[in-house]
Scaffold this motif. Structure first.
Motif, PDB file in Angstrom:
ATOM      1  N   CYS A 276       0.861  -1.185   0.000  1.00 56.86           N
ATOM      2  CA  CYS A 276       0.000   0.000   0.000  1.00 56.86           C
ATOM      3  C   CYS A 276       0.896   1.233   0.000  1.00 56.86           C
ATOM      4  O   CYS A 276       1.717   1.394   0.904  1.00 56.86           O
ATOM      5  CB  CYS A 276      -0.893   0.014   1.236  1.00 56.86           C
TER       6      CYS A 276
ATOM      7  N   CYS B  51       0.262   3.708   3.379  1.00 55.33           N
ATOM      8  CA  CYS B  51       0.753   3.396   4.729  1.00 55.33           C
ATOM      9  C   CYS B  51       1.975   2.489   4.723  1.00 55.33           C
ATOM     10  O   CYS B  51       2.597   2.276   5.762  1.00 55.33           O
ATOM     11  CB  CYS B  51      -0.353   2.779   5.577  1.00 55.33           C
TER      12      CYS B  51
ATOM     13  N   GLY C 206      -3.796  -1.747   7.032  1.00 55.98           N
ATOM     14  CA  GLY C 206      -3.066  -0.671   7.688  1.00 55.98           C
ATOM     15  C   GLY C 206      -3.763   0.675   7.597  1.00 55.98           C
ATOM     16  O   GLY C 206      -3.633   1.514   8.482  1.00 55.98           O
ATOM     17  N   CYS C 207      -4.495   0.887   6.516  1.00 53.52           N
ATOM     18  CA  CYS C 207      -5.233   2.140   6.352  1.00 53.52           C
ATOM     19  C   CYS C 207      -6.332   1.900   5.324  1.00 53.52           C
ATOM     20  O   CYS C 207      -6.407   0.822   4.734  1.00 53.52           O
ATOM     21  CB  CYS C 207      -4.299   3.266   5.905  1.00 53.52           C
TER      22      CYS C 207
ATOM     23  N   HIS D  48      -6.613   3.020   2.411  1.00 55.56           N
ATOM     24  CA  HIS D  48      -6.109   2.869   1.036  1.00 55.56           C
ATOM     25  C   HIS D  48      -5.660   1.440   0.730  1.00 55.56           C
ATOM     26  O   HIS D  48      -5.525   1.076  -0.433  1.00 55.56           O
ATOM     27  CB  HIS D  48      -4.950   3.832   0.795  1.00 55.56           C
ATOM     28  N   CYS D  49      -5.385   0.681   1.778  1.00 56.62           N
ATOM     29  CA  CYS D  49      -4.989  -0.726   1.577  1.00 56.62           C
ATOM     30  C   CYS D  49      -6.038  -1.478   0.755  1.00 56.62           C
ATOM     31  O   CYS D  49      -5.720  -2.396   0.019  1.00 56.62           O
ATOM     32  CB  CYS D  49      -4.800  -1.431   2.911  1.00 56.62           C
TER      33      CYS D  49
END
Ligand code: ZN
Ligand code: ZN
Lengths: 180, 356
Positions: A79, A82, A96-97, A99-100
């Protein structure tokens, strides 16, 4: 009512099953429910870690077979927001965020399918603020489909009114300025 | 402090409310939403700085607004609480063990009734939890939705059209909702009938587990039934399914109670009154035995065999006899053996203070 599986015993368990928005009525006797349930119970008792590491193990030999000695190993999936790698995601079972989800998108369907009894798409609540546009967009998409149908059926009057409505909806999609 | 005052301070006000249906079998209903914000990494990989920024942003937005939802919310930062205070919040189900022990810049926002708990920097940025007495999944969802809308008017949620509410764990994505009820099912355990329903319940994307105790053991015959699937079904559909399942289980529990009374009334009565006697008189009691005896007494109350004790004694004492509360009541740290003595004393006293 008879059990839909064995057609012999009385159905004592009645429920509606929903997969990807499709509702099906299910009527089972206790015995058949137990039999059907057992295969599914297995997936439920999985921890998310077992499940994901199971998927990764499944992933690896496939790659090994495909790669020959002179091809380079594929770039690891990471990603870029992050920095979490797909490998680490599988290890921890946690993104992790937000956007992952995009970064690992190509890998997610089988995971969600397994975790959410075959479901892949959200059918629930749309948040008022971050989803307001989405709500209208959802309607525009539906109206466009209707428009296509009407044109195909040569129902031009209907098509015209749908077209007007779509315009109205598109107007709503534009930022409102004053209300912010 | 007198035990009466201790209990009334220790128990959440929502637990004492009269509302809620099917209270003999369903003790409480809980709706929880997992929510996240776009611009921060999830707590699991978040830096201390980023976690703190998120906490101060969220808590400022939710406590400083003029129009507050569900009464004013009080902010408790985890690092400001003692170990035992955190333990008690866990025992009251107001925060998770994860938030108490492993969070960075963790916090909880509580309303006065303690029916609303907003955890910050748990596994997700926000965990919105609402608790209700008895069985009220529909009202619960309505209330939780309003609360969720209010929170969303303050902070922007991470949401994806295809996957719904984005969460740290793939098991929560979609609605981010966990709807659950706590049920007391002594007769279904006695007749070993509960196991027969589990496969069908699992098949619907729901799961049954013991609330207290580890492994397959369910202390106090208390079970939590909750949805496991969060993707592909709307919140309303999930709650409707839960309602259907729970009503069927309630019916089966009633049926099982009738049948055990029919076949072995005197044995059941004997068991209930023995447990009553032990709880009223014992000097040392372990959690496991206390839970079993309390379940018997609760059944005795439901069957109208015991009339001088209130029905909520089971959920009340299951909380009060946990280590955190025992130590708070004793006002000192206690070893396991000392806790067994204190537990027996607390239960004995509790059995006495009832309206006659
Ligand atoms: Zn059948
Ligand atoms: Zn990420």
């Amino acid at each position: 009512m008879l059990c839909q599986e064995c057609q012999q015993r009385q159905a004592s368990l009645h429920f509606t099953k929903i997969v990807n928005g499709q509702k099906t009525e299910v009527h089972l006797c206790e015995e058949c429910a137990r039999e059907k349930g057992e295969t599914i119970q297995g997936t439920n008792s999985y921890s998310i870690h077992d499940l994901l590491s199971g998927i990764l193990k499944f992933d690896k030999p496939l790659k090994d077979e495909a790669s020959t000695s002179y091809t380079k190993a594929p770039k690891p999936l990471v990603c870029d927001n992050c920095g979490l790698s797909y490998e680490r995601f599988v290890k921890t079972g946690r993104f992790g965020c937000t956007h992952c989800y995009e970064a690992f998108e190509t890998k997610l369907d089988p995971i969600f399918k397994k975790v959410h009894s075959g479901n892949l798409r959200h059918y629930g609540k749309i948040p008022k603020r971050s989803g307001a546009q989405m709500q209208v967009q959802r309607e525009i998409d539906e109206e466009r489909l209707k428009l296509k149908e009407s044109v195909a059926k040569e129902e031009f009057e209907k098509a015209a009114s749908i077209r007007d409505y779509i315009k109205e909806l598109e107007q709503q999609m534009k930022p409102k300025g004053e209300e912010g | 402090m007198s035990l009466e005052r201790f209990i009334s301070n220790a128990l959440s006000p929502w637990m004492k409310e009269e509302s809620g249906a099917e209270k003999d079998i369903v003790l409480s209903t809980r709706i929880r939403f997992a929510r996240n914000l776009n611009d921060y990494p999830f707590p699991i990989i978040s830096s201390e700085h980023s976690a703190e920024t998120l906490r101060s942003f969220v808590s400022k937005e939710l406590t400083e607004s003029s129009e507050s939802f569900a009464g004013s919310l009080e902010l408790l930062n985890m690092e400001d609480l003692s170990k035992n205070e955190k333990t008690m919040l866990v025992e009251k189900h107001l925060i998770s063990p994860h938030l108490a022990e492993r969070s960075t810049a963790g916090a909880v926002l509580l309303n006065e009734k303690e029916s609303v708990s907003l955890m910050v920097n748990e596994e997700d940025h926000l965990r919105i939890q609402c608790l209700f007495p008895g069985f009220q999944p529909e009202e619960g969802l309505r209330f939780a939705n309003e609360l969720d809308d209010w929170v969303e008017s303050k902070v922007t949620y991470a949401f994806d059209e295809k996957r719904g509410f984005l969460t740290s764990c793939p098991t929560n994505v979609g609605t981010g909702m966990r709807a659950s009820v706590m049920m007391h099912l002594p007769a279904l355990v006695m007749t070993k009938a509960l196991n027969r329903f589990l496969p069908a319940i699992n098949q619907l994307g729901f799961v049954v587990r013991g609330i207290y105790g580890e492994g397959s053991e369910a202390l106090g015959n208390l079970f939590q039934i909750s949805n496991q699937t969060t993707l592909g079904k709307s919140e309303e559909d999930i709650v409707e399914d839960l309602q259907g399942i729970v009503l069927q289980i309630i019916e089966q529990e009633h049926e099982a109670r009738r049948s055990v009374l029919k076949t072995s009334r005197i044995q059941i009565e004997d068991r209930i009154f023995r447990s009553y006697g032990i709880l009223s008189n014992s000097r040392i009691i372990e959690t496991k035995e206390a839970a079993k005896r309390l379940s018997d007494v609760k059944l005795g109350i439901d069957l109208d065999l015991i009339n001088d004790i209130k029905g909520n004694i089971l959920n009340e004492l299951m909380i009060l006899m946990q280590p955190g509360f025992l130590q708070q009541y004793a006002d000192q740290p206690l070893e396991a053996k000392e806790r067994d003595v204190r537990r027996a004393a607390l239960i004995r006293e509790r059995m006495k203070i009832e309206p006659r």
